[in-house]
Design a protein around this motif. Structure first.
Motif, PDB file in Angstrom:
ATOM      1  N   TRP A  92      67.795  72.727  17.995  1.00 14.55           N
ATOM      2  CA  TRP A  92      68.864  73.680  17.699  1.00 14.55           C
ATOM      3  C   TRP A  92      69.713  73.860  18.943  1.00 14.55           C
ATOM      4  O   TRP A  92      69.368  73.364  20.016  1.00 14.55           O
ATOM      5  CB  TRP A  92      68.294  75.011  17.198  1.00 14.55           C
ATOM      6  CG  TRP A  92      67.275  75.677  18.078  1.00 14.55           C
ATOM      7  CD1 TRP A  92      66.014  75.229  18.385  1.00 14.55           C
ATOM      8  CD2 TRP A  92      67.414  76.902  18.786  1.00 14.55           C
ATOM      9  NE1 TRP A  92      65.373  76.107  19.220  1.00 14.55           N
ATOM     10  CE2 TRP A  92      66.200  77.157  19.473  1.00 14.55           C
ATOM     11  CE3 TRP A  92      68.437  77.838  18.888  1.00 14.55           C
ATOM     12  CZ2 TRP A  92      66.003  78.281  20.259  1.00 14.55           C
ATOM     13  CZ3 TRP A  92      68.225  78.974  19.666  1.00 14.55           C
ATOM     14  CH2 TRP A  92      67.023  79.176  20.332  1.00 14.55           C
ATOM     15  N   ALA A  93      70.834  74.542  18.819  1.00 17.41           N
ATOM     16  CA  ALA A  93      71.751  74.713  19.948  1.00 17.41           C
ATOM     17  C   ALA A  93      72.003  76.198  20.190  1.00 17.41           C
ATOM     18  O   ALA A  93      72.005  76.996  19.246  1.00 17.41           O
ATOM     19  CB  ALA A  93      73.073  74.011  19.658  1.00 17.41           C
ATOM     20  N   SER A  94      72.222  76.536  21.456  1.00 17.34           N
ATOM     21  CA  SER A  94      72.542  77.916  21.803  1.00 17.34           C
ATOM     22  C   SER A  94      73.398  77.937  23.056  1.00 17.34           C
ATOM     23  O   SER A  94      73.403  76.988  23.840  1.00 17.34           O
ATOM     24  CB  SER A  94      71.262  78.724  22.040  1.00 17.34           C
ATOM     25  OG  SER A  94      70.538  78.193  23.131  1.00 17.34           O
ATOM     26  N   ALA A  95      74.115  79.039  23.217  1.00 19.25           N
ATOM     27  CA  ALA A  95      74.895  79.269  24.431  1.00 19.25           C
ATOM     28  C   ALA A  95      75.024  80.769  24.619  1.00 19.25           C
ATOM     29  O   ALA A  95      75.025  81.528  23.650  1.00 19.25           O
ATOM     30  CB  ALA A  95      76.274  78.625  24.326  1.00 19.25           C
ATOM     31  N   GLY A  96      75.123  81.182  25.853  1.00 21.47           N
ATOM     32  CA  GLY A  96      75.302  82.596  26.158  1.00 21.47           C
ATOM     33  C   GLY A  96      76.161  82.755  27.384  1.00 21.47           C
ATOM     34  O   GLY A  96      76.336  81.820  28.163  1.00 21.47           O
ATOM     35  N   ARG A  97      76.692  83.955  27.538  1.00 16.51           N
ATOM     36  CA  ARG A  97      77.528  84.230  28.699  1.00 16.51           C
ATOM     37  C   ARG A  97      77.518  85.718  28.975  1.00 16.51           C
ATOM     38  O   ARG A  97      77.494  86.537  28.063  1.00 16.51           O
ATOM     39  CB  ARG A  97      78.941  83.714  28.514  1.00 16.51           C
ATOM     40  CG  ARG A  97      79.672  84.318  27.343  1.00 16.51           C
ATOM     41  CD  ARG A  97      81.079  83.775  27.114  1.00 16.51           C
ATOM     42  NE  ARG A  97      82.004  84.303  28.079  1.00 16.51           N
ATOM     43  CZ  ARG A  97      82.641  83.572  28.992  1.00 16.51           C
ATOM     44  NH1 ARG A  97      82.481  82.290  29.053  1.00 16.51           N
ATOM     45  NH2 ARG A  97      83.454  84.123  29.845  1.00 16.51           N
ATOM     46  N   LEU A  98      77.512  86.052  30.260  1.00 15.16           N
ATOM     47  CA  LEU A  98      77.658  87.441  30.671  1.00 15.16           C
ATOM     48  C   LEU A  98      79.122  87.831  30.536  1.00 15.16           C
ATOM     49  O   LEU A  98      80.016  87.054  30.867  1.00 15.16           O
ATOM     50  CB  LEU A  98      77.198  87.620  32.114  1.00 15.16           C
ATOM     51  CG  LEU A  98      75.705  87.410  32.363  1.00 15.16           C
ATOM     52  CD1 LEU A  98      75.404  87.455  33.857  1.00 15.16           C
ATOM     53  CD2 LEU A  98      74.874  88.438  31.619  1.00 15.16           C
ATOM     54  N   ASP A  99      79.359  89.025  30.017  1.00 16.82           N
ATOM     55  CA  ASP A  99      80.705  89.564  29.844  1.00 16.82           C
ATOM     56  C   ASP A  99      80.814  90.839  30.677  1.00 16.82           C
ATOM     57  O   ASP A  99      79.794  91.419  31.063  1.00 16.82           O
ATOM     58  CB  ASP A  99      80.954  89.917  28.370  1.00 16.82           C
ATOM     59  CG  ASP A  99      80.808  88.733  27.430  1.00 16.82           C
ATOM     60  OD1 ASP A  99      81.267  87.630  27.793  1.00 16.82           O
ATOM     61  OD2 ASP A  99      80.258  88.922  26.328  1.00 16.82           O
TER      62      ASP A  99
END
Length: 186
Positions: free
Chosen positions: A164-171
């Motif tokens: 599976w694929a995932s991505a995250g980022r601090l905002d």
């Protein structure tokens, strides 16, 4: 079949320790008030980059997660989390905007797969047999690092490695996470 899949979404902030959860049942009432939460079918899938600016998310139904799950089940959440869900012929897609009044205290590390539990994270649980007895769990930290597991017979097995694929980022106001779960993986 996304029309029959029950999901659970979670968001945890490390210093406050609450884990937000809400059963997002596409065929039944959501735990937060009886409304139906159906995923949106998309023709153009979102880009899994941790940015929630894709057209797929603009019109997707959303739900605010308002109760804690771990360790204090059912308490009011101290932070706001918004979840969205969509699908196409091959994948389920999830997006989370996890707000935090103190974003500098978000716990996130660039870690190896299956080692993010000390971090803040979200989790999507998929009850693919709709039996409330077993599930697949997809955890993602604020940097998009993954942990996955299979829960059955009262135990969670972290030796499972699904594709599976995932991505995250601090905002500036928290963090955002996206997931793509291929139907063939579940």
């Amino acid at each position: 079949d996304p029309e029959r899949t029950t999901t659970m979404a979670r968001h945890m902030t490390g210093r406050r320790i609450p884990l937000l959860a809400l059963a997002l049942a596409s065929l039944g009432p959501a735990a937060a008030g009886g409304d139906f939460f159906k995923p949106r079918r998309v023709e153009a899938p979102p880009v899994i980059d941790g940015r929630l600016d894709d057209p797929a998310w603009r019109d997707a139904p959303q739900v605010e997660l308002s109760k804690t799950f771990i360790p204090d089940f059912g308490r009011e959440a101290s932070e706001r989390t918004v979840a969205r869900m969509a699908y196409d012929a091959e994948n389920l897609y999830f997006a989370f905007k996890c707000y935090d009044r103190e974003p500098d205290k978000i716990k996130a590390s660039v870690a190896g797969r299956d080692t993010i539990r000390p971090d803040d994270w979200i989790c999507v649980n998929l009850d693919t047999f709709n039996d409330q007895q077993s599930l697949y769990a997809f955890y993602v930290n604020p940097f998009g690092i993954q942990t996955d597991s299979r829960f059955a017979s009262g135990a969670e097995d972290f030796s499972v490695d699904l594709v599976w694929a995932s991505a995250g980022r601090l905002d500036p106001d928290g963090y955002s996470v996206e997931l793509k779960v291929p139907f063939k993986s579940i």
